[in-house]
Design a protein around this motif. Sequence first.
Motif, short mmCIF file in Angstrom:
data_model
loop_
_atom_site.label_atom_id
_atom_site.label_comp_id
_atom_site.label_asym_id
_atom_site.label_seq_id
_atom_site.Cartn_x
_atom_site.Cartn_y
_atom_site.Cartn_z
N THR A 1 61.19 14.44 2.90
CA THR A 1 60.11 14.81 2.00
C THR A 1 59.85 13.68 1.00
O THR A 1 60.72 12.83 0.75
N LEU A 2 58.66 13.67 0.42
CA LEU A 2 58.34 12.68 -0.59
C LEU A 2 59.27 12.80 -1.80
O LEU A 2 59.68 11.79 -2.39
N MET A 3 59.61 14.02 -2.16
CA MET A 3 60.52 14.24 -3.28
C MET A 3 61.89 13.63 -2.98
O MET A 3 62.48 12.95 -3.83
N ALA A 4 62.37 13.84 -1.77
CA ALA A 4 63.68 13.28 -1.38
C ALA A 4 63.64 11.76 -1.36
O ALA A 4 64.60 11.11 -1.78
N ALA A 5 62.54 11.20 -0.89
CA ALA A 5 62.41 9.73 -0.89
C ALA A 5 62.47 9.20 -2.31
O ALA A 5 63.10 8.16 -2.58
N GLY A 6 61.83 9.89 -3.24
CA GLY A 6 61.89 9.50 -4.64
C GLY A 6 63.29 9.60 -5.21
O GLY A 6 63.74 8.71 -5.95
N HIS A 7 63.99 10.67 -4.87
CA HIS A 7 65.38 10.83 -5.33
C HIS A 7 66.27 9.73 -4.77
O HIS A 7 67.13 9.20 -5.47
N LEU A 8 66.05 9.38 -3.50
CA LEU A 8 66.84 8.31 -2.88
C LEU A 8 66.57 6.98 -3.58
O LEU A 8 67.48 6.24 -3.89
N ARG A 9 65.30 6.71 -3.84
CA ARG A 9 64.94 5.48 -4.56
C ARG A 9 65.61 5.44 -5.94
O ARG A 9 66.18 4.43 -6.35
N ASP A 10 65.56 6.57 -6.65
CA ASP A 10 66.20 6.65 -7.97
C ASP A 10 67.71 6.43 -7.87
O ASP A 10 68.30 5.77 -8.72
N ALA A 11 68.31 7.00 -6.84
CA ALA A 11 69.76 6.85 -6.65
C ALA A 11 70.13 5.39 -6.38
O ALA A 11 71.10 4.87 -6.95
N PRO B 1 76.63 8.12 -12.73
CA PRO B 1 76.26 9.53 -12.92
C PRO B 1 74.81 9.82 -12.51
O PRO B 1 74.53 10.84 -11.87
N THR B 2 73.90 8.92 -12.85
CA THR B 2 72.50 9.12 -12.48
C THR B 2 72.32 8.99 -10.97
O THR B 2 71.56 9.76 -10.36
N ALA B 3 73.02 8.05 -10.35
CA ALA B 3 72.95 7.89 -8.90
C ALA B 3 73.43 9.15 -8.19
O ALA B 3 72.77 9.64 -7.26
N ILE B 4 74.53 9.69 -8.65
CA ILE B 4 75.07 10.91 -8.03
C ILE B 4 74.12 12.07 -8.23
O ILE B 4 73.86 12.84 -7.30
N SER B 5 73.57 12.21 -9.43
CA SER B 5 72.63 13.29 -9.71
C SER B 5 71.41 13.20 -8.80
O SER B 5 70.96 14.22 -8.25
N ALA B 6 70.88 11.99 -8.61
CA ALA B 6 69.72 11.82 -7.74
C ALA B 6 70.05 12.17 -6.30
O ALA B 6 69.27 12.85 -5.62
N LEU B 7 71.22 11.74 -5.83
CA LEU B 7 71.62 12.06 -4.45
C LEU B 7 71.81 13.56 -4.27
O LEU B 7 71.45 14.13 -3.23
N MET B 8 72.37 14.22 -5.28
CA MET B 8 72.60 15.66 -5.19
C MET B 8 71.30 16.46 -5.23
O MET B 8 71.27 17.62 -4.85
N SER B 9 70.21 15.83 -5.66
CA SER B 9 68.91 16.51 -5.73
C SER B 9 68.17 16.50 -4.40
O SER B 9 67.14 17.15 -4.26
N ILE B 10 68.67 15.77 -3.42
CA ILE B 10 68.01 15.69 -2.11
C ILE B 10 68.28 16.96 -1.31
O ILE B 10 69.43 17.38 -1.19
#
Length: 74
Positions: A14-24, A34-43
């Motif tokens: 999903t586009l949302m997941a792609a954004g979370h991956l980019r943020d991670a 901590p931010t990387a882990i949070s972004a990965l956990m949001s996928i």
Amino acid sequence: MPEPTTQPGPATITLMAAGHLRDALSAHARGDLPTAISALMSIDPQSWQAIEHRLALLGGTADDLLHTAKELRP
């Protein structure tokens, strides 16, 4: 002729997941774990499976991707 489906298939990121991956990847490259882990956990689980599948096709893993992103960051 059957209509094309509009629902994402099992190999869809999903586009949302792609954004979370980019943020991670960006956060990991900055050393902000901590931010990387949070972004990965949001996928979402389906997108995560699609990400892992595509990485496997390239012969890599999520860990490889994180290390590569960190090396490429100036």
